[in-house]
Design a protein around this motif. Structure first.
Motif, mmCIF file in Angstrom:
data_model
loop_
_atom_site.group_PDB
_atom_site.id
_atom_site.type_symbol
_atom_site.label_atom_id
_atom_site.label_comp_id
_atom_site.label_asym_id
_atom_site.label_seq_id
_atom_site.Cartn_x
_atom_site.Cartn_y
_atom_site.Cartn_z
ATOM 1 N N UNK A 265 8.590 6.534 -7.406
ATOM 2 C CA UNK A 265 9.971 7.395 -7.350
ATOM 3 C C UNK A 265 10.623 6.878 -8.553
ATOM 4 N N UNK A 266 10.583 5.548 -8.699
ATOM 5 C CA UNK A 266 11.539 5.010 -9.738
ATOM 6 C C UNK A 266 10.894 5.272 -11.021
ATOM 7 N N UNK B 187 1.811 4.236 -3.202
ATOM 8 C CA UNK B 187 1.457 5.335 -2.986
ATOM 9 C C UNK B 187 1.860 6.428 -4.008
ATOM 10 N N UNK C 287 12.283 10.152 -2.446
ATOM 11 C CA UNK C 287 12.471 9.545 -1.014
ATOM 12 C C UNK C 287 13.775 9.163 -1.004
ATOM 13 N N UNK D 114 1.952 9.453 -4.255
ATOM 14 C CA UNK D 114 2.930 10.809 -4.168
ATOM 15 C C UNK D 114 4.295 10.427 -3.745
ATOM 16 N N UNK D 115 4.124 9.432 -2.633
ATOM 17 C CA UNK D 115 5.671 9.457 -2.142
ATOM 18 C C UNK D 115 5.876 7.960 -2.001
ATOM 19 N N UNK E 155 7.686 4.335 -3.198
ATOM 20 C CA UNK E 155 8.835 3.774 -3.736
ATOM 21 C C UNK E 155 8.602 3.655 -5.247
ATOM 22 N N UNK F 15 2.587 6.542 7.985
ATOM 23 C CA UNK F 15 3.404 5.557 7.164
ATOM 24 C C UNK F 15 4.536 4.924 8.046
ATOM 25 N N UNK G 246 12.822 -1.370 2.218
ATOM 26 C CA UNK G 246 11.802 -0.115 2.199
ATOM 27 C C UNK G 246 10.931 0.053 3.484
ATOM 28 N N UNK H 222 1.036 -1.242 -0.103
ATOM 29 C CA UNK H 222 0.068 -0.047 0.226
ATOM 30 C C UNK H 222 0.728 1.148 -0.254
ATOM 31 N N UNK H 223 1.794 1.140 0.697
ATOM 32 C CA UNK H 223 3.012 2.362 0.938
ATOM 33 C C UNK H 223 3.724 2.560 -0.448
ATOM 34 N N UNK H 224 4.293 1.211 -0.855
ATOM 35 C CA UNK H 224 4.947 1.104 -2.241
ATOM 36 C C UNK H 224 4.220 2.033 -3.420
ATOM 37 N N UNK I 121 9.025 8.188 -11.895
ATOM 38 C CA UNK I 121 8.962 9.339 -12.164
ATOM 39 C C UNK I 121 9.974 9.973 -13.242
ATOM 40 N N UNK J 196 10.424 14.172 -1.088
ATOM 41 C CA UNK J 196 10.773 13.848 -2.645
ATOM 42 C C UNK J 196 12.005 14.427 -2.950
#
Lengths: 296, 287
Positions: free
Chosen positions: A136-137, A128, B42, A130-131, A133, B251, B25, A124-126, A139, B40
């Motif tokens: 982030x790869x 996400x 991260x 906006x933030x 993981x 989180x 992570x 769920x966090x991965x 983007x 950002x």
């Protein structure tokens, strides 16, 4: 009956007693009762009322039922073949005689024993938007076009498929055990006959591990059609958020039974699921019958 | 050949990184201050406000305290852990004992009707849980088990088709001569089971115990269905509640709580790795 036979019967039944009780109370009675309820109007609060095939006929016109079936088949249709392929690929890679096999095997296997609710929270966090993981790869490549994954009806199911691939360790270990049982002489013989890597794989490896492929396929069909926990935990309950895009069969069945208290309808749905599983299993068996090769 | 080798290792190392990254992570997030979880791009290493690398272990204490809710209705984390352990341990005892007894009956005692009952047993493995769900709820309600932990462990004392199958396969590999010799020496069926067969069957008993523990620790739908009050919840459901209760997800705390739920399983895995691998391999090959 001799005294010996009578003693055997008595001993046999005594040792079997836990299962005789368990089988009747926790399996056979529920099977019969649920079949009966599926022909009833039943809300738990009142006794079941016979309604004939009403539940089954209503299902035919229930758009949500069809949607949940479609969602489930979409998920199973992607995650099952992809998962089987990834698991087999990892097993083949591990079976090339590399050093440190136990270490790599542990690394690939570990995610599959992570408790499901915990791995659901993690992903769920991965995912996400906006933030997370994953984005982030992505983007740097996609810019602002990164999907919102579980918050986007289009991407929620693919996200769940992606996550399911992380847990293929279990079937990988089964493939690996199958691969390690293939006698080395067969590869030598094939090499002498001039077979290359691809032909060895196609004509030696695949036929000899076909029983484990078959096993993983059947287990995969049964498991992927009943997915519940990850979706429930990751999409906030049994609604199949967002926009019912993750409303899987088991979720709809669960909320029908325990939130709407339409137990009869839920039982009918469960029997339809059973039939779907049996049909798919039979089809898979027929398709593989001629190809599954048992060594002895 | 050498190039192939290199490609193999390259792939293995790369894929290992991919498979481990989510767990890394998780640990990384669980040790960060809350602001850093929303920075950002991260970053991996947890840092204090002044930029020095500093893991925030307090997150764990905070997560465990807030997991059980707020105020007077708060349930200490130890209660969730205790509930989970009770369900797991009682379930393991029940599963090992009952499945061994039943499998012995199917594998080592010859009685009329045995093979027919075994066929029925195998057939029940096909039945998906949703078919049983509604009537089972009724059975447990009649027994007064709803709202208690009982339905999560008591059924384990009445064997299960899959484990019976697994143990029967193993018992059948033990030579019949051993039982015969014991019978001639005047051993009762119980003595043969307890003193000869069981000691020889430790590997399969360990597999059943381990997998039941794992299953019970993981089980989500059972507790969701049968438990009603917060102080009876098991860890799996408590963790999911923790995520859904507070409006915005914190989180760093959620990851710390998840890590606590995962850790015992990882430890168990490293102690019992051989049993794990053997267990899965045999279920797959004999199935």
């Amino acid at each position: 009956m001799t005294t010996f036979e009578r003693a055997n019967l008595r001993n046999g039944l005594l040792f079997c007693l836990p299962w005789l009780i368990g089988l009747s109370v926790f399996t056979l009675y529920p099977v019969v009762a649920s079949l009966f309820y599926s022909f009833c109007d039943y809300s738990v609060l009142q006794a079941p009322v016979w309604s004939g095939t009403e539940n089954y006929r209503r299902m035919w016109g229930d758009k949500v039922f069809w949607l949940s079936l479609k969602n489930t088949l979409f998920f199973a249709g992607l995650s099952l073949p992809l998962g089987m392929a990834v698991a087999l690929a990892l097993a083949l890679l591990l079976n090339t005689g590399v050093r440190g096999l136990p270490v790599f095997r542990t690394i690939f296997y570990l995610p599959s024993i992570v408790p499901i609710v915990a791995s659901s929270m993690l992903w769920l966090w991965i995912f996400n938007g906006q933030f997370g993981l994953l984005n982030s790869f992505l983007r740097p490549v996609l810019g602002s076009a990164t999907p919102a994954w579980l918050a986007d009806p289009q991407w929620a199911k693919p996200a769940l498929v992606l996550m399911s691939l992380w847990g293929v360790g279990n079937s990988m270990v089964i493939y690996l055990a199958g691969l390690q049982n293939v006698p080395g002489e067969l590869y030598e013989a094939a090499a002498i006959d001039g077979a290359g890597v691809w032909r060895k794989f196609w004509h030696v490896t695949l036929p000899l591990i076909s029983p484990v492929i078959y096993f993983n396929l059947i287990m995969g069909i049964i498991g992927s059609l009943q997915v519940f926990t990850t979706v429930f935990a990751m999409t906030g309950g049994a609604d199949g958020n967002p926009a019912r895009s993750t409303l899987f069969y088991a979720l709809y069945l669960f909320s029908t039974a325990f939130y709407d208290l339409r137990m009869g309808y839920a039982c009918a749905m469960a029997w339809v699921l059973f039939v779907v599983i049996v049909v798919l299993t039979v089809v898979a068996t027929k398709l593989m019958e001629k190809r599954v090769h048992y060594a002895s | 050949m050498r190039v192939n080798r290199l490609v193999s290792y390259g792939l293995l190392v790369g894929l290992s990184a991919v498979f481990l990254m989510p767990l890394a992570w998780l640990v990384s997030t669980s040790l960060k201050p809350v602001e850093q979880t929303m920075s950002l791009p991260p970053t991996w290493l947890p840092r204090a406000a002044d930029g020095t690398i500093q893991p925030r272990w307090e997150n764990y204490r905070e997560a465990l305290t807030s997991m059980g809710g707020q105020g007077a209705a708060r349930v200490p984390f130890a209660v969730f852990l205790g509930n989970t352990l009770m369900v797991c341990v009682l379930g393991v005892i029940g599963a090992v004992l009952s499945n061994a007894l039943v499998a012995y009956s199917f594998a080592k005692v010859k009685w009329p009707g045995r093979d027919k009952l075994f066929a029925v047993t195998l057939a029940t493995m096909m039945v998906p849980f949703p078919v049983l769900m509604v009537p089972l709820y009724g059975v447990y309600r009649e027994l007064g088990w709803i709202g208690t932990l009982t339905p999560l462990w008591a059924p384990a004392f009445f064997a299960s088709a899959f484990n019976v199958f697994l143990m029967r396969q193993f018992f059948r590999t033990i030579p019949e001569e051993l039982s015969e010799a014991a019978r001639i020496d005047g051993c009762s069926e119980w003595q043969i089971f307890w003193q000869i067969i069981l000691p020889l069957s430790k590997p399969v008993l360990a597999v059943v115990a381990l997998f039941h523990f794992l299953w019970a620790w993981n089980d989500f739908m059972g507790p969701l269905l049968f438990l009603t009050r917060r102080n009876t919840l098991t860890l799996a459901v408590a963790l999911q509640n923790f995520q859904s209760q507070a409006g915005g997800v914190q989180w760093h705390l959620l990851m710390a709580a998840s890590a606590v739920v995962i850790l015992p399983i990882i430890i168990l895995f490293f102690f019992a790795q051989k049993t794990f691998i053997r267990g899965i391999a045999t279920t797959g090959l004999k199935g």
